[in-house]
Write an enzyme that holds these catalytic residues in place. Structure first.
Site, PDB file in Angstrom:
ATOM      1  CB  SER A   1      81.994  43.225  -0.558  1.00  0.00           C
ATOM      2  OG  SER A   1      82.410  42.896   0.750  1.00  0.00           O
ATOM      3  CD  GLU A   2      78.661  43.651   5.688  1.00  0.00           C
ATOM      4  OE1 GLU A   2      77.484  43.278   5.684  1.00  0.00           O
ATOM      5  OE2 GLU A   2      79.407  43.547   6.666  1.00  0.00           O
ATOM      6  CG  ASN A   3      83.752  45.751   2.674  1.00  0.00           C
ATOM      7  OD1 ASN A   3      83.110  44.841   2.160  1.00  0.00           O
ATOM      8  ND2 ASN A   3      85.054  45.850   2.553  1.00  0.00           N
TER       9      ASN A   3
END
Lengths: 229, 215
Positions: free
Chosen positions: B47-49
């Site tokens: 997940s990009e976060n």
């Protein structure tokens, strides 16, 4: 004795000036120093440039800064988060300028500033509207866009634990922009939930070394992430 | 004609994700792919976060707002998972460490150009997030979308009219009527659903198509 601990958000934010550039960590609510940003609304500085992944949602934090019309410019990747009405109103009224930056370019430009680099060549955005007018270069058969560092006068970040030297631990995906923003601002102010004694944080696990942090303040989040359903 | 549902499309995409792959699922419909990953394959979701080893949504009592996905929905972390900052997260994309990303789109060109961040409408407030980084960085970019707009126009086009997200980046296109491989030589049809002929599909798509040799 080095002691970066402050008693209150008000004290920690005392010298934020009109026209300052301010990085604010967080992705959605995770890692978002809402209480510190709310204190910045009370502090009164205006004409601010805000550098953050989002442009505020709901009523607190960056949205409250927008509502109070303290922001002149937003540098972000995704202004449309849930309930962006305060940003939208300011944007449509022409009160706030938007610089839209792909999220990874936002990260690497912040990292470039923290690392003292003059610029970075990034493949992201090549051939798109967001690279229009920018210098490009072919390197080893691939096209890159020249992007300049993003630095700030202040970074407001949220971490879990700090010691008096400013060493920081984060919590889960709340880490996001905190470590890289801490490196890119002249004055980094970290909101934390706990203070630790020197030596209490295992040096092998320190995420942000204290050299990148100037002030730490213990603030109780209005809503505890782990129990907010 | 029979068209695939979103869930069927997600299940079809999931079949093409191999054991051991590091995968980023874009927000919206691509998130559904997670529900159909074959149980006998170990696949790691990024997940990009700042999450590797992202697991499914938690029970309501276990919701933790410091543990969310790119769409800001609560998720869980699998054993072996890790957290990291945004610099590292986007290095995973830009540095071609992510094997596959799955994205939605407004339009895709037969050469693999992607338009998925902005309609170009004058009153729209643009938002880009991590789409451009994923488009340019993942080793393979899969797009999942209906072939036609609600108005009946093909979203597989000779040249995108919406602002681009990335150039020549989409390798596979999964639609409700067919699966395509895209590239410099144009669009190849890997498979068709609902009993259409290639000619009927070509008419619907409005772009030249050819059958993939093995299809």
């Amino acid at each position: 004795m080095i002691d970066k601990r402050y008693d209150s958000a008000r004290e920690a934010l005392k010298d934020v000036f009109d026209g300052a550039s301010i990085m604010i960590s967080g992705f959605g609510d995770a890692g978002m120093p809402h209480e510190l940003v709310d204190a910045l609304v009370d502090q009164g500085a205006t004409d601010l440039t805000v550098i953050s992944n989002n442009a505020g949602g709901g009523e607190i934090g960056i949205a409250a800064l927008m509502k109070a019309n303290r922001v002149r410019k937003v540098v972000c990747s995704f202004p449309r988060m849930a309930q962006p009405h305060h940003f939208e109103a300011r944007y449509r009224a022409g009160d706030v300028e938007l610089e839209l930056v792909p999220q990874g370019n936002l990260a690497c430009r912040i990292q470039a500033a923290g690392a003292g680099l003059g610029a970075v060549y990034t493949p992201t955005g090549y051939g798109t509207l967001l690279a229009e007018g920018k210098e490009t270069r072919e390197i080893d058969g691939r096209m890159y866009v020249l992007e300049y560092p993003i630095k700030a006068d202040f970074a407001l970040i949220k971490a879990l634990t700090a010691d008096r030297w400013g060493n920081l631990l984060y919590r889960k995906a709340g880490r996001n922009f905190g470590p890289i923003m801490a490196m890119a601002a002249t004055t980094t102010i970290a909101q934390v939930s706990h203070f630790a004694e020197l030596g209490e944080i295992d040096p092998e696990t320190v995420i942000t070394p204290g050299i990148f942090v100037q002030r730490v303040v213990k603030l109780q989040p209005a809503v505890d992430a782990a129990s907010a359903a | 004609m029979q068209r695939m549902t979103r869930e069927q499309m997600a299940a079809r995409v999931a079949q093409d994700i191999p054991e051991g792959a590091y995968v980023n699922l874009g927000i919206g419909v691509p998130t559904l792919v997670a529900n159909f990953l074959p149980k006998d394959r170990e696949i790691i979701l990024q997940s990009e976060n700042g999450i590797l080893g992202m697991g499914p949504a938690p029970a309501e009592a276990d919701v933790d707002w410091d543990l969310i996905n790119a769409g800001k929905q609560p998720v869980t972390l699998l054993a072996g998972g890790a957290f990291f900052h945004h610099g590292d997260s986007f290095a995973m994309m830009r540095g071609s460490h992510i094997d596959i990303c799955v994205l939605g789109a407004f339009q895709v060109s037969v050469a693999g150009d992607l338009a998925n961040w902005h309609t170009g409408a004058p009153d729209a407030i643009p938002a880009v997030g991590g789409a451009m980084d994923l488009a340019v960085g993942a080793k393979q970019v899969f797009v999942m979308m209906d072939l036609l707009t609600k108005g009946g126009e093909s979203k597989l086009v000779a040249k995108c009219s919406y602002p681009l997200t990335g150039i020549a980046c989409v390798t596979r296109l999964y639609t409700d009527v067919a699966v395509f491989e895209l590239g410099p030589d144009g669009a190849e049809v890997v498979e068709m659903h609902g009993g259409m002929t290639l000619g009927e599909l070509e008419q619907m798509a409005g772009v030249p198509l050819r059958a993939k040799a093995s299809a």
